[in-house]
Every structure is written in C-alpha cells, then in structure tokens.
Design a protein around this motif. Sequence first.
Motif, PDB file in Angstrom:
ATOM      1  N   LEU A  47       0.822  -1.202   0.000  1.00 44.45           N
ATOM      2  CA  LEU A  47       0.000   0.000   0.000  1.00 44.45           C
ATOM      3  C   LEU A  47       0.861   1.259   0.000  1.00 44.45           C
ATOM      4  CD1 LEU A  47      -2.626  -1.068   2.691  1.00 44.45           C
ATOM      5  CD2 LEU A  47      -2.804  -1.309   0.213  1.00 44.45           C
ATOM      6  N   GLU A  48       0.246   2.335  -0.378  1.00 43.16           N
ATOM      7  CA  GLU A  48       0.914   3.634  -0.376  1.00 43.16           C
ATOM      8  C   GLU A  48       0.227   4.549   0.633  1.00 43.16           C
ATOM      9  OE1 GLU A  48       0.930   5.283  -4.264  1.00 43.16           O
ATOM     10  OE2 GLU A  48       1.694   3.453  -5.215  1.00 43.16           O
ATOM     11  N   PRO A  49       0.988   5.318   1.376  1.00 44.72           N
ATOM     12  CA  PRO A  49       0.380   6.237   2.338  1.00 44.72           C
ATOM     13  C   PRO A  49      -0.356   7.383   1.644  1.00 44.72           C
ATOM     14  CG  PRO A  49       2.751   6.588   2.227  1.00 44.72           C
ATOM     15  CD  PRO A  49       2.461   5.378   1.397  1.00 44.72           C
ATOM     16  N   ALA A  50      -1.309   7.935   2.358  1.00 49.05           N
ATOM     17  CA  ALA A  50      -2.044   9.140   1.930  1.00 49.05           C
ATOM     18  C   ALA A  50      -2.983   8.911   0.752  1.00 49.05           C
ATOM     19  CB  ALA A  50      -1.077  10.272   1.617  1.00 49.05           C
ATOM     20  N   ARG A  51      -3.128   7.657   0.293  1.00 47.04           N
ATOM     21  CA  ARG A  51      -4.090   7.376  -0.772  1.00 47.04           C
ATOM     22  C   ARG A  51      -5.381   6.860  -0.176  1.00 47.04           C
ATOM     23  NH1 ARG A  51      -2.106   3.428  -5.199  1.00 47.04           N
ATOM     24  NH2 ARG A  51      -4.322   3.602  -5.689  1.00 47.04           N
ATOM     25  N   PRO A  52      -6.535   7.125  -0.797  1.00 49.88           N
ATOM     26  CA  PRO A  52      -7.814   6.605  -0.295  1.00 49.88           C
ATOM     27  C   PRO A  52      -7.769   5.086  -0.138  1.00 49.88           C
ATOM     28  CG  PRO A  52      -8.191   8.204  -2.037  1.00 49.88           C
ATOM     29  CD  PRO A  52      -6.715   7.928  -2.022  1.00 49.88           C
ATOM     30  N   ARG A  69     -14.612  -7.987  -8.339  1.00 46.49           N
ATOM     31  CA  ARG A  69     -15.071  -6.913  -9.212  1.00 46.49           C
ATOM     32  C   ARG A  69     -15.283  -5.611  -8.445  1.00 46.49           C
ATOM     33  NH1 ARG A  69     -17.178 -11.660 -11.395  1.00 46.49           N
ATOM     34  NH2 ARG A  69     -16.761 -11.905 -13.628  1.00 46.49           N
ATOM     35  N   VAL A  70     -15.771  -5.707  -7.217  1.00 51.54           N
ATOM     36  CA  VAL A  70     -15.943  -4.500  -6.406  1.00 51.54           C
ATOM     37  C   VAL A  70     -14.582  -3.891  -6.093  1.00 51.54           C
ATOM     38  CG1 VAL A  70     -16.780  -3.586  -4.211  1.00 51.54           C
ATOM     39  CG2 VAL A  70     -18.119  -5.308  -5.416  1.00 51.54           C
ATOM     40  N   ALA A  71     -13.613  -4.742  -5.737  1.00 48.27           N
ATOM     41  CA  ALA A  71     -12.267  -4.250  -5.449  1.00 48.27           C
ATOM     42  C   ALA A  71     -11.669  -3.587  -6.679  1.00 48.27           C
ATOM     43  CB  ALA A  71     -11.374  -5.402  -4.978  1.00 48.27           C
ATOM     44  N   GLU A  72     -11.902  -4.175  -7.849  1.00 48.06           N
ATOM     45  CA  GLU A  72     -11.385  -3.597  -9.082  1.00 48.06           C
ATOM     46  C   GLU A  72     -12.005  -2.227  -9.350  1.00 48.06           C
ATOM     47  OE1 GLU A  72      -9.324  -2.866 -12.471  1.00 48.06           O
ATOM     48  OE2 GLU A  72      -8.945  -4.370 -10.933  1.00 48.06           O
ATOM     49  N   ALA A  73     -13.285  -2.068  -9.017  1.00 49.45           N
ATOM     50  CA  ALA A  73     -13.950  -0.779  -9.209  1.00 49.45           C
ATOM     51  C   ALA A  73     -13.313   0.289  -8.329  1.00 49.45           C
ATOM     52  CB  ALA A  73     -15.439  -0.905  -8.896  1.00 49.45           C
ATOM     53  N   PHE A  74     -12.998  -0.052  -7.080  1.00 45.37           N
ATOM     54  CA  PHE A  74     -12.343   0.914  -6.200  1.00 45.37           C
ATOM     55  C   PHE A  74     -10.940   1.235  -6.709  1.00 45.37           C
ATOM     56  CE2 PHE A  74     -15.598  -0.284  -3.039  1.00 45.37           C
ATOM     57  CZ  PHE A  74     -15.935   0.977  -2.578  1.00 45.37           C
ATOM     58  N   ARG A  75     -10.208   0.206  -7.160  1.00 47.62           N
ATOM     59  CA  ARG A  75      -8.849   0.448  -7.660  1.00 47.62           C
ATOM     60  C   ARG A  75      -8.868   1.304  -8.916  1.00 47.62           C
ATOM     61  NH1 ARG A  75      -7.819  -4.983  -5.772  1.00 47.62           N
ATOM     62  NH2 ARG A  75      -8.417  -5.795  -7.821  1.00 47.62           N
ATOM     63  N   ASP A  77     -10.770   3.572  -9.506  1.00 46.76           N
ATOM     64  CA  ASP A  77     -11.057   4.938  -9.066  1.00 46.76           C
ATOM     65  C   ASP A  77      -9.869   5.549  -8.318  1.00 46.76           C
ATOM     66  OD1 ASP A  77     -12.950   7.129  -8.761  1.00 46.76           O
ATOM     67  OD2 ASP A  77     -13.006   6.601  -6.633  1.00 46.76           O
ATOM     68  N   GLY A  78      -8.738   4.821  -8.269  1.00 49.98           N
ATOM     69  CA  GLY A  78      -7.556   5.339  -7.597  1.00 49.98           C
ATOM     70  C   GLY A  78      -7.494   5.020  -6.122  1.00 49.98           C
ATOM     71  N   GLN A  79      -8.408   4.163  -5.636  1.00 50.58           N
ATOM     72  CA  GLN A  79      -8.412   3.786  -4.228  1.00 50.58           C
ATOM     73  C   GLN A  79      -7.717   2.438  -4.038  1.00 50.58           C
ATOM     74  OE1 GLN A  79     -12.163   4.525  -2.110  1.00 50.58           O
ATOM     75  NE2 GLN A  79     -13.018   5.385  -3.991  1.00 50.58           N
ATOM     76  N   GLN A  80      -7.154   2.238  -2.865  1.00 53.89           N
ATOM     77  CA  GLN A  80      -6.528   0.964  -2.519  1.00 53.89           C
ATOM     78  C   GLN A  80      -7.567   0.079  -1.829  1.00 53.89           C
ATOM     79  OE1 GLN A  80      -2.114   1.901  -1.343  1.00 53.89           O
ATOM     80  NE2 GLN A  80      -3.391   3.468  -0.412  1.00 53.89           N
ATOM     81  N   ALA A  81      -7.504  -1.221  -2.067  1.00 48.67           N
ATOM     82  CA  ALA A  81      -8.526  -2.118  -1.541  1.00 48.67           C
ATOM     83  C   ALA A  81      -7.912  -3.243  -0.721  1.00 48.67           C
ATOM     84  CB  ALA A  81      -9.357  -2.707  -2.679  1.00 48.67           C
ATOM     85  N   LEU A  82      -8.443  -3.436   0.481  1.00 53.10           N
ATOM     86  CA  LEU A  82      -8.099  -4.563   1.335  1.00 53.10           C
ATOM     87  C   LEU A  82      -9.376  -5.326   1.665  1.00 53.10           C
ATOM     88  CD1 LEU A  82      -5.655  -2.898   3.900  1.00 53.10           C
ATOM     89  CD2 LEU A  82      -5.029  -4.433   2.020  1.00 53.10           C
ATOM     90  N   CYS A  83      -9.234  -6.609   1.979  1.00 50.97           N
ATOM     91  CA  CYS A  83     -10.378  -7.418   2.387  1.00 50.97           C
ATOM     92  C   CYS A  83     -10.224  -7.836   3.851  1.00 50.97           C
ATOM     93  CB  CYS A  83     -10.506  -8.665   1.508  1.00 50.97           C
ATOM     94  SG  CYS A  83     -11.235  -8.316  -0.120  1.00 50.97           S
ATOM     95  N   PHE A  84     -11.324  -7.820   4.587  1.00 52.01           N
ATOM     96  CA  PHE A  84     -11.326  -8.260   5.980  1.00 52.01           C
ATOM     97  C   PHE A  84     -12.105  -9.565   6.075  1.00 52.01           C
ATOM     98  CE2 PHE A  84     -13.521  -8.446  10.136  1.00 52.01           C
ATOM     99  CZ  PHE A  84     -12.409  -8.531  10.961  1.00 52.01           C
ATOM    100  N   LEU A 110      -1.168   4.523   7.496  1.00 48.83           N
ATOM    101  CA  LEU A 110      -1.292   5.028   6.131  1.00 48.83           C
ATOM    102  C   LEU A 110      -1.710   6.496   6.053  1.00 48.83           C
ATOM    103  CD1 LEU A 110      -3.191   1.999   4.553  1.00 48.83           C
ATOM    104  CD2 LEU A 110      -0.838   2.657   4.081  1.00 48.83           C
ATOM    105  N   ARG A 111      -2.492   6.934   7.049  1.00 45.64           N
ATOM    106  CA  ARG A 111      -3.087   8.269   7.015  1.00 45.64           C
ATOM    107  C   ARG A 111      -3.752   8.550   5.664  1.00 45.64           C
ATOM    108  NH1 ARG A 111      -2.018  10.694  11.575  1.00 45.64           N
ATOM    109  NH2 ARG A 111      -0.144  10.149  12.774  1.00 45.64           N
ATOM    110  N   PRO A 112      -4.704   7.682   5.279  1.00 47.47           N
ATOM    111  CA  PRO A 112      -5.366   7.872   3.984  1.00 47.47           C
ATOM    112  C   PRO A 112      -6.264   9.103   3.991  1.00 47.47           C
ATOM    113  CG  PRO A 112      -6.457   6.148   5.232  1.00 47.47           C
ATOM    114  CD  PRO A 112      -5.237   6.533   6.017  1.00 47.47           C
ATOM    115  N   THR A 113      -6.471   9.680   2.831  1.00 48.89           N
ATOM    116  CA  THR A 113      -7.333  10.855   2.743  1.00 48.89           C
ATOM    117  C   THR A 113      -8.781  10.505   3.065  1.00 48.89           C
ATOM    118  OG1 THR A 113      -7.514  10.455   0.366  1.00 48.89           O
ATOM    119  CG2 THR A 113      -5.867  12.065   1.098  1.00 48.89           C
ATOM    120  N   THR A 114      -9.217   9.320   2.650  1.00 47.43           N
ATOM    121  CA  THR A 114     -10.545   8.818   3.006  1.00 47.43           C
ATOM    122  C   THR A 114     -10.458   7.319   3.251  1.00 47.43           C
ATOM    123  OG1 THR A 114     -11.169   8.384   0.691  1.00 47.43           O
ATOM    124  CG2 THR A 114     -11.773  10.544   1.605  1.00 47.43           C
ATOM    125  N   VAL A 115     -11.371   6.822   4.083  1.00 50.87           N
ATOM    126  CA  VAL A 115     -11.496   5.379   4.313  1.00 50.87           C
ATOM    127  C   VAL A 115     -12.942   4.998   4.039  1.00 50.87           C
ATOM    128  CG1 VAL A 115     -11.347   3.483   5.963  1.00 50.87           C
ATOM    129  CG2 VAL A 115      -9.703   5.367   6.083  1.00 50.87           C
TER     130      VAL A 115
END
Length: 297
Positions: A47-52, A69-75, A77-84, A110-115
């Motif tokens: 992951l990269e810091p400061a990214r959604p 497919r949902v994870a791909e949609a977030f990616r 859009d420039g967002q990073q995706a993790l699964c719990f 990470l201090r992401p801009t949004t979660v």
Amino acid sequence: MKWMALGLWTVVLSACVGVRLPSAPVQVRDATVTLAGITGCDGNSRLEPARPLAILVHGIHARDDAFARVAEAFRADGQQALCFHYDARASLLHSAGLLRTALAELTRTLRPTTVTLFGHSQGGLVARAALAHQAQPLPATHVRLVTVSSPFAGIRIARACGSIPYHLVSFGVSYAVCRGISGDSWNQIHPGASMVLAPASLDPAVEGHLLVVTDERDSCRRFSADGLHCLQDDYVFSVQEQHNETIERDHRVTAASIEAGHVAVVGAQGMPRELIEALQRHGLLGEAPSVHATSGW
C-alpha cells in the motif's frame, strides 16, 4: 411452524462454519504490519500512504473472489482495496472489534485521505458495529460506510431464537439449535436482538452511511444449461429485513434501492453495474470509464 422456520434458517446459514482468519503482511514502503483478518483482495498487500483506502467485508457465504469486481472498481477509481475476513460463527461484536482494531492501525500507518468500509450481507452488520460510537474514538477522519443487502431489521426466519418462552417450552432444544446453526452470533441476528432494537450510534468520524437495499424478488443465482430455468434463486433477505428505522434516523444515512439478487449485486455473476452506478451517484466512486471497459466485466 417455528421448527420449520428454524429448518429454513439452517439452509440459509448452513455455510456458517468456523474458519481461520487469513492475514497477510501489509507493506507501506519499508514498514510492514500484520492485522488479524486483513489481506489484499487480490493477494497484493503493498500500500501507499495518503491514498484513499477501501476495506471490504464479506458475508457468510462469500467465496475468496467474492469482491474481485468491487475491489477492481475501487482500484480503477484510484483507491486501494483490502479485504477483511472473519469467522461467521463468532460474535458479530467480536469480529467488529477485530475490524475496528485493524482500521485504527491502518489509518495511523497510512493516514489515507478517506477510508471506505464496505460490508455485504452479514458483513454489513460487522462493518457498522466496527464504526459504533465508543469511549475511545477512531483515530481517523473522512470515514465512509457502505452496507449492501444487510439484515439490519433482523433475520425473519430466526425470530424464534429471540423467544424465551419458546426456548422454555422446547426444554432448551431450540436454544441448542439456534446456537448450533450460527454459533456465538445466534442472539445478535434475530428481529428481537439488541443490535436490531437499539443499534449503537455511529462514531463521529463517520461522514456518511450509504445503505444499499436490494430487492431480491424474482432473482436467480443459478440457471439450467439452456438458460431457460432457474435452478437456485438469489433471494436471501426481504426489503423489510434490510430497513431499520432507528439506523436510518441518523442524518448521515442515505438509503438506496437496487433490484438485484443477493450475491449478484456484488458481482458474483458478472459486472455489478447497478451497484457501481449507485456508488458513483452518491460520490463513493468517481466516473471511471476504465471500470466499464475492463475485459470480462
């Protein structure tokens, strides 16, 4: 009739078996951290810091690739995706505690801009509980919650599990059945459960909750080889089971309706167009032509 309902509930929750929680080291530049239940949705946990950041929480029947497919949609859009991942037989509050711990650590690291916390089906119950207002607030800002097809009003066919007189009349057999079916979450998912009747308020860090309700009537999960006959429907929860007036009284909650099957809505049968469009309409995803153009969607 109640025993018949419990039998149907057994069918609905038959996949609830104890599971280990897969975890993978999350790497941020030169630092790594391992959190219970957290993995990269595609096996990639760099992951990269400061990214959604988007964290996806599965339902009880989910396959490993349920959110591909949902994870791909977030990616896209420039967002990073993790699964719990969580044990579906554990207490929902226990799983929510693990998720909240992971969320707190990830936001500190990470201090992401949004979660964005995204939960499907029972995963929506876990996700919302993880964002409940507590004495120790979340060390995060700009948190967004999305729940899809989640039974916030309780699972109707499990209502007998909330009846103390029924447990007494059955000499405790019904209690054993309820606990045997769903483990430690048995008293948290019926219509009379405290999580249903008195849901906790959301943490102040939560800016909004998009509550996606699926109208699953006339949906089909599996067709015959000729495509003419439905062999298994995709109906799990009614619209009424997904609405909770107390939860929706919060001004941060926006309800949206989609006509889609329970597993189809997150892309089990192809691109989840209706869900992606709903996320775009409500500002959780930007317009991303690359998502619609992705091969195989």
